[in-house]
Enzyme design. Sequence first.
Site, PDB file in Angstrom:
ATOM      1  N   LEU A 146      35.922  44.208  43.865  1.00 36.44           N
ATOM      2  CA  LEU A 146      36.497  45.546  44.034  1.00 36.44           C
ATOM      3  C   LEU A 146      36.891  46.121  42.680  1.00 36.44           C
ATOM      4  CD1 LEU A 146      37.686  47.564  46.217  1.00 36.44           C
ATOM      5  CD2 LEU A 146      39.866  46.437  45.799  1.00 36.44           C
TER       6      LEU A 146
ATOM      7  N   ASP B  14      41.474  26.953  31.982  1.00 31.12           N
ATOM      8  CA  ASP B  14      40.510  27.831  31.312  1.00 31.12           C
ATOM      9  C   ASP B  14      39.398  28.209  32.294  1.00 31.12           C
ATOM     10  OD1 ASP B  14      38.557  29.056  29.826  1.00 31.12           O
ATOM     11  OD2 ASP B  14      38.341  27.440  28.358  1.00 31.12           O
TER      12      ASP B  14
END
Length: 319
Positions: A17, A302
Amino acid sequence: ADTYAATRYPVILVHGLAGTDKFANVVDYWYGIQSDLQSHGAKVYVANLSGFQSDDGPNGRGEQLLAYVKQVLAATGATKVNLIGHSQGGLTSRYVAAVAPQLVASVTTIGTPHRGSEFADFVQDVLKTDPTGLSSTVIAAFVNVFGTLVSSSHNTDQDALAALRTLTTAQTATYNRNFPSAGLGAPGSCQTGAATETVGGSQHLLYSWGGTAIQPTSTVLGVTGATDTSTGTLDVANVTDPSTLALLATGAVMINRASGQNDGLVSRCSSLFGQVISTSYHWNHLDEINQLLGVRGANAEDPVAVIRTHVNRLKLQGV
Protein backbone atom coordinates in the site's frame (compact mmCIF):
# COMPACT_ATOMS: atom_id res chain seq x y z
CA ALA A 1 30.31 -10.03 -6.07
CA ASP A 2 29.38 -13.70 -5.61
CA THR A 3 26.60 -16.17 -6.46
CA TYR A 4 25.11 -16.52 -2.95
CA ALA A 5 21.71 -15.23 -4.14
CA ALA A 6 21.85 -16.48 -7.75
CA THR A 7 18.47 -18.20 -8.02
CA ARG A 8 17.40 -20.24 -11.03
CA TYR A 9 14.44 -17.93 -11.68
CA PRO A 10 14.38 -14.13 -11.43
CA VAL A 11 13.11 -12.47 -8.25
CA ILE A 12 10.35 -9.85 -8.39
CA LEU A 13 9.90 -7.55 -5.40
CA VAL A 14 6.25 -6.47 -5.03
CA HIS A 15 5.46 -3.34 -3.01
CA GLY A 16 2.51 -2.75 -0.72
CA LEU A 17 0.00 0.00 0.00
CA ALA A 18 1.16 3.53 -0.87
CA GLY A 19 4.20 2.05 -2.60
CA THR A 20 5.95 2.32 -5.95
CA ASP A 21 9.35 1.11 -7.13
CA LYS A 22 11.00 4.45 -6.34
CA PHE A 23 9.13 7.13 -4.36
CA ALA A 24 9.00 10.26 -6.56
CA ASN A 25 11.65 8.47 -8.65
CA VAL A 26 14.27 9.07 -5.94
CA VAL A 27 14.00 6.74 -2.94
CA ASP A 28 13.76 2.97 -3.39
CA TYR A 29 10.74 1.39 -1.64
CA TRP A 30 12.85 -1.73 -1.01
CA TYR A 31 15.62 0.40 0.48
CA GLY A 32 19.07 -0.95 -0.41
CA ILE A 33 17.63 -4.41 -1.08
CA GLN A 34 17.73 -4.74 -4.88
CA SER A 35 21.38 -3.64 -5.09
CA ASP A 36 22.38 -5.96 -2.25
CA LEU A 37 20.76 -8.99 -3.90
CA GLN A 38 22.29 -8.09 -7.27
CA SER A 39 25.77 -7.94 -5.70
CA HIS A 40 25.18 -11.56 -4.63
CA GLY A 41 24.24 -12.72 -8.12
CA ALA A 42 20.45 -12.41 -8.09
CA LYS A 43 18.38 -11.19 -11.04
CA VAL A 44 16.02 -8.78 -9.28
CA TYR A 45 13.14 -6.81 -10.74
CA VAL A 46 11.02 -4.31 -8.85
CA ALA A 47 7.33 -4.07 -9.73
CA ASN A 48 5.68 -0.66 -9.94
CA LEU A 49 1.94 -0.99 -9.29
CA SER A 50 -0.83 1.34 -8.13
CA GLY A 51 -0.05 2.40 -4.57
CA PHE A 52 -3.75 2.64 -3.74
CA GLN A 53 -5.89 0.02 -5.44
CA SER A 54 -7.54 -3.34 -4.82
CA ASP A 55 -5.73 -6.53 -5.90
CA ASP A 56 -8.50 -8.14 -7.95
CA GLY A 57 -10.57 -6.64 -10.75
CA PRO A 58 -9.56 -5.34 -14.20
CA ASN A 59 -7.76 -2.23 -12.83
CA GLY A 60 -6.41 -4.12 -9.84
CA ARG A 61 -2.84 -4.55 -8.74
CA GLY A 62 -3.02 -8.28 -9.49
CA GLU A 63 -3.51 -7.77 -13.23
CA GLN A 64 -0.80 -5.09 -13.21
CA LEU A 65 1.63 -7.52 -11.57
CA LEU A 66 0.69 -10.31 -13.98
CA ALA A 67 1.53 -8.03 -16.93
CA TYR A 68 4.86 -7.15 -15.28
CA VAL A 69 5.70 -10.82 -14.65
CA LYS A 70 5.16 -11.50 -18.36
CA GLN A 71 7.48 -8.59 -19.24
CA VAL A 72 10.20 -9.96 -16.96
CA LEU A 73 9.85 -13.45 -18.45
CA ALA A 74 10.10 -12.01 -21.97
CA ALA A 75 13.17 -9.94 -21.04
CA THR A 76 15.02 -12.75 -19.26
CA GLY A 77 13.90 -15.83 -21.17
CA ALA A 78 12.99 -17.42 -17.84
CA THR A 79 9.89 -19.60 -17.53
CA LYS A 80 8.93 -18.67 -13.96
CA VAL A 81 9.54 -16.05 -11.28
CA ASN A 82 10.00 -15.93 -7.51
CA LEU A 83 7.57 -13.37 -6.06
CA ILE A 84 8.47 -11.57 -2.82
CA GLY A 85 5.70 -9.26 -1.62
CA HIS A 86 5.67 -6.80 1.26
CA SER A 87 2.38 -5.92 2.96
CA GLN A 88 -0.43 -5.76 0.37
CA GLY A 89 2.18 -6.93 -2.17
CA GLY A 90 1.86 -10.41 -0.69
CA LEU A 91 -1.86 -10.47 -1.51
CA THR A 92 -1.06 -9.23 -5.02
CA SER A 93 1.52 -12.01 -5.43
CA ARG A 94 -1.05 -14.60 -4.34
CA TYR A 95 -3.38 -13.32 -7.08
CA VAL A 96 -0.79 -14.03 -9.78
CA ALA A 97 0.01 -17.45 -8.27
CA ALA A 98 -3.71 -18.28 -8.39
CA VAL A 99 -4.53 -17.05 -11.91
CA ALA A 100 -1.22 -17.87 -13.67
CA PRO A 101 0.23 -20.69 -11.57
CA GLN A 102 2.56 -21.89 -14.33
CA LEU A 103 4.51 -18.59 -14.18
CA VAL A 104 5.33 -18.78 -10.46
CA ALA A 105 7.98 -20.86 -8.65
CA SER A 106 7.58 -19.40 -5.15
CA VAL A 107 5.59 -16.83 -3.18
CA THR A 108 7.12 -15.13 -0.14
CA THR A 109 5.08 -12.66 1.89
CA ILE A 110 6.57 -10.17 4.37
CA GLY A 111 4.25 -8.46 6.86
CA THR A 112 1.28 -9.30 4.63
CA PRO A 113 -2.25 -8.94 6.06
CA HIS A 114 -3.59 -12.28 4.79
CA ARG A 115 -6.43 -11.86 7.33
CA GLY A 116 -6.66 -8.09 6.94
CA SER A 117 -5.61 -5.30 9.27
CA GLU A 118 -7.46 -4.18 12.37
CA PHE A 119 -6.13 -0.71 11.65
CA ALA A 120 -7.92 -0.70 8.26
CA ASP A 121 -11.09 -1.73 10.13
CA PHE A 122 -10.54 1.18 12.54
CA VAL A 123 -10.12 3.74 9.74
CA GLN A 124 -13.20 2.42 7.96
CA ASP A 125 -15.20 2.70 11.20
CA VAL A 126 -14.00 6.28 11.77
CA LEU A 127 -15.00 7.29 8.23
CA LYS A 128 -18.45 5.74 8.78
CA THR A 129 -19.06 8.05 11.76
CA ASP A 130 -19.15 11.13 9.50
CA PRO A 131 -22.89 11.68 8.82
CA THR A 132 -22.18 13.73 5.66
CA GLY A 133 -19.98 11.03 4.12
CA LEU A 134 -17.78 13.88 2.87
CA SER A 135 -14.69 13.00 4.86
CA SER A 136 -14.11 9.72 3.06
CA THR A 137 -14.53 11.43 -0.33
CA VAL A 138 -12.15 14.24 0.58
CA ILE A 139 -9.55 11.95 2.14
CA ALA A 140 -9.77 9.56 -0.81
CA ALA A 141 -9.28 12.40 -3.30
CA PHE A 142 -6.25 13.63 -1.37
CA VAL A 143 -4.71 10.17 -1.05
CA ASN A 144 -5.30 9.39 -4.73
CA VAL A 145 -3.42 12.56 -5.72
CA PHE A 146 -0.63 11.66 -3.28
CA GLY A 147 -0.42 8.19 -4.84
CA THR A 148 -0.03 9.68 -8.30
CA LEU A 149 2.59 12.18 -7.12
CA VAL A 150 4.86 9.68 -5.34
CA SER A 151 4.50 7.01 -8.03
CA SER A 152 7.66 6.96 -10.15
CA SER A 153 5.49 6.75 -13.28
CA HIS A 154 2.83 9.15 -11.91
CA ASN A 155 0.33 6.30 -12.14
CA THR A 156 -3.20 7.75 -11.99
CA ASP A 157 -4.85 4.35 -11.40
CA GLN A 158 -5.39 5.04 -7.69
CA ASP A 159 -8.44 4.21 -5.59
CA ALA A 160 -7.83 4.79 -1.90
CA LEU A 161 -11.24 3.61 -0.75
CA ALA A 162 -10.86 0.36 -2.70
CA ALA A 163 -7.41 -0.10 -1.15
CA LEU A 164 -8.78 0.50 2.36
CA ARG A 165 -11.65 -1.91 1.77
CA THR A 166 -9.22 -4.54 0.41
CA LEU A 167 -7.22 -4.51 3.66
CA THR A 168 -10.13 -4.87 6.10
CA THR A 169 -10.58 -8.15 7.94
CA ALA A 170 -13.98 -8.69 6.27
CA GLN A 171 -12.75 -8.10 2.72
CA THR A 172 -9.63 -10.28 3.05
CA ALA A 173 -11.87 -13.14 4.21
CA THR A 174 -13.75 -12.77 0.91
CA TYR A 175 -10.47 -12.51 -1.02
CA ASN A 176 -9.23 -15.73 0.60
CA ARG A 177 -12.39 -17.53 -0.52
CA ASN A 178 -11.97 -16.21 -4.07
CA PHE A 179 -8.22 -16.87 -4.22
CA PRO A 180 -7.63 -19.75 -1.82
CA SER A 181 -4.13 -20.99 -1.03
CA ALA A 182 -2.88 -24.10 0.74
CA GLY A 183 -0.47 -21.72 2.47
CA LEU A 184 -3.27 -20.34 4.63
CA GLY A 185 -4.34 -22.01 7.87
CA ALA A 186 -7.97 -22.20 8.97
CA PRO A 187 -9.62 -18.78 9.46
CA GLY A 188 -9.35 -17.60 13.06
CA SER A 189 -6.88 -20.33 14.01
CA CYS A 190 -3.75 -18.13 14.07
CA GLN A 191 -2.00 -21.08 12.38
CA THR A 192 -0.17 -21.19 9.08
CA GLY A 193 -0.94 -23.58 6.24
CA ALA A 194 1.14 -25.83 3.99
CA ALA A 195 4.71 -25.02 2.90
CA THR A 196 3.88 -25.85 -0.73
CA GLU A 197 0.84 -25.79 -2.98
CA THR A 198 0.14 -27.31 -6.37
CA VAL A 199 -2.13 -25.21 -8.59
CA GLY A 200 -3.03 -26.46 -12.05
CA GLY A 201 -0.09 -28.85 -11.99
CA SER A 202 2.45 -26.19 -10.94
CA GLN A 203 4.14 -26.42 -7.56
CA HIS A 204 4.73 -23.23 -5.56
CA LEU A 205 7.02 -22.94 -2.55
CA LEU A 206 5.34 -20.72 0.06
CA TYR A 207 7.07 -18.66 2.76
CA SER A 208 6.35 -15.79 5.11
CA TRP A 209 7.75 -13.73 7.93
CA GLY A 210 6.81 -10.59 9.77
CA GLY A 211 7.77 -8.14 12.46
CA THR A 212 6.21 -8.06 15.91
CA ALA A 213 7.91 -5.01 17.41
CA ILE A 214 4.63 -3.77 18.87
CA GLN A 215 3.68 -5.80 21.94
CA PRO A 216 0.79 -5.36 24.38
CA THR A 217 1.58 -4.13 27.89
CA SER A 218 -0.73 -3.77 30.88
CA THR A 219 -4.44 -2.99 30.62
CA VAL A 220 -5.79 -0.04 32.61
CA LEU A 221 -9.51 0.79 32.63
CA GLY A 222 -10.09 -1.41 29.60
CA VAL A 223 -7.35 0.17 27.49
CA THR A 224 -4.24 -1.90 26.76
CA GLY A 225 -0.94 -0.10 26.36
CA ALA A 226 1.61 -0.95 23.69
CA THR A 227 5.38 -0.90 23.63
CA ASP A 228 7.87 -0.91 20.76
CA THR A 229 10.38 -3.66 21.48
CA SER A 230 12.59 -2.63 18.53
CA THR A 231 13.81 0.54 20.19
CA GLY A 232 16.10 1.01 23.17
CA THR A 233 16.05 3.81 25.75
CA LEU A 234 16.58 7.20 24.06
CA ASP A 235 16.70 5.42 20.70
CA VAL A 236 17.78 7.52 17.74
CA ALA A 237 15.10 5.81 15.60
CA ASN A 238 12.41 7.62 17.60
CA VAL A 239 13.90 10.93 16.48
CA THR A 240 15.25 10.33 12.98
CA ASP A 241 12.50 8.02 11.68
CA PRO A 242 9.04 9.59 12.06
CA SER A 243 7.38 6.28 11.20
CA THR A 244 8.68 4.68 14.42
CA LEU A 245 6.33 6.50 16.80
CA ALA A 246 3.51 6.59 14.23
CA LEU A 247 3.53 2.79 13.93
CA LEU A 248 3.60 2.41 17.71
CA ALA A 249 0.40 4.51 17.78
CA THR A 250 -1.34 2.49 15.05
CA GLY A 251 -0.15 -0.73 16.70
CA ALA A 252 -1.78 0.36 19.96
CA VAL A 253 -5.07 0.87 18.09
CA MET A 254 -4.69 -2.66 16.67
CA ILE A 255 -4.01 -4.18 20.09
CA ASN A 256 -7.16 -2.56 21.46
CA ARG A 257 -9.07 -4.24 18.65
CA ALA A 258 -7.71 -7.63 19.82
CA SER A 259 -5.03 -8.02 17.13
CA GLY A 260 -2.35 -9.18 19.55
CA GLN A 261 1.32 -8.51 18.77
CA ASN A 262 1.87 -6.69 15.49
CA ASP A 263 4.16 -4.53 13.36
CA GLY A 264 1.96 -1.44 13.64
CA LEU A 265 -0.32 -2.39 10.74
CA VAL A 266 -0.32 -6.20 10.49
CA SER A 267 -0.70 -8.70 13.32
CA ARG A 268 1.40 -11.82 13.74
CA CYS A 269 -1.69 -13.98 13.16
CA SER A 270 -2.55 -12.14 9.95
CA SER A 271 0.97 -12.54 8.53
CA LEU A 272 1.13 -16.35 8.74
CA PHE A 273 1.46 -18.09 5.36
CA GLY A 274 3.30 -21.17 4.09
CA GLN A 275 6.56 -22.00 5.84
CA VAL A 276 6.96 -19.31 8.50
CA ILE A 277 10.61 -18.24 8.72
CA SER A 278 10.04 -16.14 11.85
CA THR A 279 7.50 -13.90 13.52
CA SER A 280 9.86 -12.67 16.22
CA TYR A 281 11.75 -9.98 14.30
CA HIS A 282 11.87 -6.70 16.24
CA TRP A 283 10.48 -4.73 13.31
CA ASN A 284 7.63 -2.41 12.61
CA HIS A 285 5.89 -2.48 9.23
CA LEU A 286 8.47 -0.27 7.50
CA ASP A 287 11.54 -1.84 9.12
CA GLU A 288 10.60 -4.97 7.13
CA ILE A 289 11.75 -3.21 3.93
CA ASN A 290 14.59 -1.24 5.58
CA GLN A 291 12.60 2.00 5.82
CA LEU A 292 12.71 4.82 6.50
CA LEU A 293 16.08 5.11 4.77
CA GLY A 294 17.69 2.25 6.66
CA VAL A 295 16.99 3.67 10.14
CA ARG A 296 15.78 1.05 12.61
CA GLY A 297 15.63 0.56 16.36
CA ALA A 298 18.65 -0.64 18.34
CA ASN A 299 17.06 -4.08 18.87
CA ALA A 300 15.98 -4.57 15.26
CA GLU A 301 17.51 -7.24 13.04
CA ASP A 302 18.95 -6.34 9.61
CA PRO A 303 16.12 -6.77 7.07
CA VAL A 304 18.52 -6.67 4.11
CA ALA A 305 20.40 -9.67 5.51
CA VAL A 306 17.15 -11.54 6.21
CA ILE A 307 15.99 -11.10 2.60
CA ARG A 308 19.44 -12.03 1.24
CA THR A 309 19.47 -15.22 3.34
CA HIS A 310 15.99 -16.05 2.08
CA VAL A 311 16.94 -15.65 -1.58
CA ASN A 312 19.83 -18.05 -0.88
CA ARG A 313 17.20 -20.40 0.62
CA LEU A 314 15.29 -20.22 -2.68
CA LYS A 315 18.52 -20.93 -4.57
CA LEU A 316 19.17 -24.02 -2.43
CA GLN A 317 15.60 -25.20 -3.14
CA GLY A 318 16.40 -25.08 -6.85
CA VAL A 319 14.12 -22.19 -7.77
